[in-house]
Design an enzyme around this catalytic site. Sequence first.
Site, PDB file in Angstrom:
ATOM      1  CG  HIS A  72      16.338  -6.618  -5.454  1.00 64.78           C
ATOM      2  ND1 HIS A  72      16.941  -6.128  -4.316  1.00 64.78           N
ATOM      3  CD2 HIS A  72      17.323  -6.736  -6.371  1.00 64.78           C
ATOM      4  CE1 HIS A  72      18.229  -5.958  -4.532  1.00 64.78           C
ATOM      5  NE2 HIS A  72      18.487  -6.306  -5.778  1.00 64.78           N
ATOM      6  CE1 TYR A 200      14.045  -1.595   5.212  1.00 64.71           C
ATOM      7  CE2 TYR A 200      14.354  -3.284   3.531  1.00 64.71           C
ATOM      8  CZ  TYR A 200      14.040  -1.983   3.884  1.00 64.71           C
ATOM      9  OH  TYR A 200      13.722  -1.069   2.907  1.00 64.71           O
ATOM     10  N   PRO A 293      12.756   6.874   5.551  1.00 66.87           N
ATOM     11  CG  PRO A 293      15.090   6.855   5.545  1.00 66.87           C
ATOM     12  CD  PRO A 293      13.917   7.520   6.194  1.00 66.87           C
ATOM     13  CE  LYS A 297       6.103   1.926  -0.110  1.00 64.66           C
ATOM     14  NZ  LYS A 297       6.355   1.346  -1.393  1.00 64.66           N
ATOM     15  CE1 TYR A 382      10.870  -2.203   1.645  1.00 67.89           C
ATOM     16  CE2 TYR A 382      10.960  -2.544  -0.723  1.00 67.89           C
ATOM     17  CZ  TYR A 382      11.582  -2.191   0.464  1.00 67.89           C
ATOM     18  OH  TYR A 382      12.908  -1.818   0.462  1.00 67.89           O
TER      19      TYR A 382
END
Length: 389
Positions: A72, A200, A293, A297, A382
């Site tokens: 991704h 998200y 979560p 990580k 991220y």
Amino acid sequence: MRTQVAIVGAGPAGVLLSHLLAADGVESVVVETRSEEYVASRIRAGMLEQSTVDLLRATGLGERLDREGDRHRGIHLQWPGERHHVDFVDLVGRSVWVYGQTEVQKDLVTAAHARGQELVYEVTGTLHELETDRPSVTFTDAAGVPQRLEADVVVGCDGSFGPTRAAVPDGVRRTWERTYPYSWLGILADVAPSTDELIYAWHPDGFALHSMRSATVSRFYLQVPNETDVADWSDDRIWDALAARLGHGQDGWQLATGPITEKAVLPMRSFVQQPMRHGRLFLAGDAAHIVPPTGAKGLNLAVADVALLAPALVAMLKGDHALADAYSDTALRRVWRCTHFSWWMTTMLHAGDDPFDRELQLSQLRWVTSSEAGAAGLAENYAGLPIGF
């Protein structure tokens, strides 16, 4: 029994550490309280950052990941009426991969069996003499036979409920913890993902996440109150909440539904214990730290820990203690950075009752998605900082 490194915990951190040590000629034995089948089937993390993928490839563990993993470029951030793509590759030149922890575990165990690694499952035991040059683990094996495993070093990769974390004395260890006022209701569904990359979503009713495990299996999460009983959430109620929070019908986007195969409520908390070393005991992964979560990580932090620890132990066993002495401080710099990022993502995206806080969250989302500097900060964290950060 005698070995150089006794590893407590046969999850990804423990088995990866044994793999890295074996590559440098260091012997280890891995002991685990659960069965091999239980460890292999635990549904946990599903997103690998760039540094984790690079390490797996470099150590000969990336063949199936490259074949079956889903690369991704970034993620989508959403709130009612808006959806924005944050492209990590454009911003920081790094990607992430959807590849479940269960798949990582399969690859690690396959490699362990191929090299004859000793993995001992279904044990009960205790740790001894951690401050001497000959620490040991005593345990009863699955056949009920008492065993004593002597080693030069013991490593705790046994998670948040294992014995190694508590083996650091009260007068030595310091802990920090935060419990969040909400949980996640997580589901697996036999339905193709309705998105190319993770969504998200901030929503007044609560956060939602659309993730995936494969081309035919999707993973979803809903923000729910703590102490939520999963029995109160029927399949229809779950799909209705996901449709509302993820924006079904917004700009023509449709949420596909299908059979739900798993439901579970996950508590949200942050925890850090230091030091990550006491005498001949070293801690790695969830044995030393836990993150919510939201920032993806947990598994990646565990991989970074053992990537730092393996060369430190190899050098230590040859008489050079510098890396081992620095391990805790070095690892904790990354741990606290990732703990902050996970907290930041969590508090930005989870709705509460305070209207002032809600406006702050929306302001932050608008800034992250409209400012290249803001988006780059999210992308850098991220997609993953270098292992040695």
